[in-house]
Design an enzyme around this catalytic site. Structure first.
Site, mmCIF file in Angstrom:
data_model
loop_
_atom_site.group_PDB
_atom_site.id
_atom_site.type_symbol
_atom_site.label_atom_id
_atom_site.label_comp_id
_atom_site.label_asym_id
_atom_site.label_seq_id
_atom_site.Cartn_x
_atom_site.Cartn_y
_atom_site.Cartn_z
ATOM 1 N N LYS A 76 -2.324 -2.098 -3.421
ATOM 2 C CA LYS A 76 -3.510 -1.271 -2.811
ATOM 3 C C LYS A 76 -2.884 0.182 -3.003
ATOM 4 O O LYS A 76 -2.756 0.911 -1.995
ATOM 5 C CB LYS A 76 -4.081 -1.704 -1.700
ATOM 6 N N GLU A 84 0.770 -1.291 0.132
ATOM 7 C CA GLU A 84 -0.156 0.079 -0.080
ATOM 8 C C GLU A 84 0.831 1.171 -0.067
ATOM 9 O O GLU A 84 1.189 1.778 0.927
ATOM 10 C CB GLU A 84 -0.955 -0.032 1.260
#
Length: 303
Positions: free
Chosen positions: A177, A135
């Site tokens: 992500k 992420e």
């Protein structure tokens, strides 16, 4: 997955009420996951057979010496033994979030540190049998336009994938992500969902299947932007991994009160259905509440 930061928009709750609140969001057992670096106390493990109450304190974001007042994410020390233990307790996925600030540069040092940390975490997680959720978040803070966000995100992603390769991470065994490509929260040049979709999909060429975080957008914005991406031609199934954009109105509705549980669950289900349609490109936006349109960006928010 949920963290205490999700409750900042709702009435003040202590930790015991936060743990109790998991029953509002989760009613059935599911595959376990572990949130690794988080400044706040975070939910560490929910075993496949039950939701454990085990909480851990991890290092998280700290000042990066030599940078432009930027941060880096600690937590690699001892990570191998921790991920091995999480796997034995039932975890199968892990998540590591690090941030890059556009108003503060970003400096080459901060970008490299963010990318290296994500890559080492991913390699260690895979070695323990976990699927790492990678992420790299470009923060919404700033007055910059969408082109500037794209420019920075392009550099960050290039560094991330370079160091993932250097650390022999299997690309097919991770989940990316990222943030969507949007203007800064204080930009005068707003972008339409179609523009966000075009810029984000352009950035995703030759990348792996992603699941987006909402990154401070309103619930409605996050859903509309996801919907537009899935209406545009692209080679992926573009999904989502929202926290605030799924839970904000739900948590406000609940407010820590037992009598509001049913209403909160109904609200959560409505948001889940909306994003389910959006990942099929079939969301219309009809019947959305005013609360869903409220932005969740907090200027200078410290994670």
């Amino acid at each position: 997955m949920a963290s205490t930061s999700l409750l900042k928009a709702s009435p003040v709750l202590d930790k015991s009420e936060w743990v109790k609140g998991q029953s509002v969001l989760f009613r059935q057992p599911s595959s376990a996951s572990v949130v690794l670096p988080n400044r706040a106390t975070s939910l560490a493990v929910r075993a496949a057979s039950s939701y454990a109450d085990e909480l851990v304190k991890t290092a998280g974001l700290v000042p990066l010496v030599g940078s432009n007042n930027e941060s880096w994410c600690q937590g690699l020390d001892g990570l191998s033994s921790r991920t091995a233990a999480y796997y034995q307790q039932g975890a199968r996925f892990a998540k590591w979030r690090t941030v890059v600030s556009i108003p503060n540069g970003p400096s080459a040092l901060a970008v490299k540190e963010a990318a290296w940390g994500l890559a080492r975490y991913a390699a260690i997680s895979q070695d323990s049998g976990l699927v790492p959720i990678v992420e790299p978040e470009i923060l919404l803070d700033g007055e910059h336009d969408i082109d500037r966000t794209y420019e920075v995100a392009e550099k960050v992603w290039a560094e991330v994938f370079f160091y993932l390769a250097q650390n022999n991470v299997m690309f097919e065994g991770i989940l990316l992500k990222p943030s969507m490509v949007t203007p800064g929260a204080e930009s005068k040049d707003r972008a339409t969902p179609e523009q966000v979709a075009a810029y984000t999909l352009k950035l995703l060429r030759n990348r792996i299947p992603p699941a987006f975080l909402s990154g401070g957008q309103s619930e409605l914005e996050a859903t509309l932007n996801l919907n537009a991406m899935n209406q545009a031609p692209n080679p992926w199934h573009v999904s989502f991994s929202y926290a605030r954009a799924l839970q904000n109105t739900c948590l406000k509705t609940w407010g820590g009160r037992a009598e509001n549980v049913n209403a909160a669950q109904t609200t959560l289900l409505a948001r889940a259905k909306a994003n389910s349609l959006a990942q099929l490109g079939k969301y219309t936006g009809e019947g959305e509440s005013e609360e869903a349109k409220e932005g969740m960006f907090v200027k200078g928010y410290t994670y």
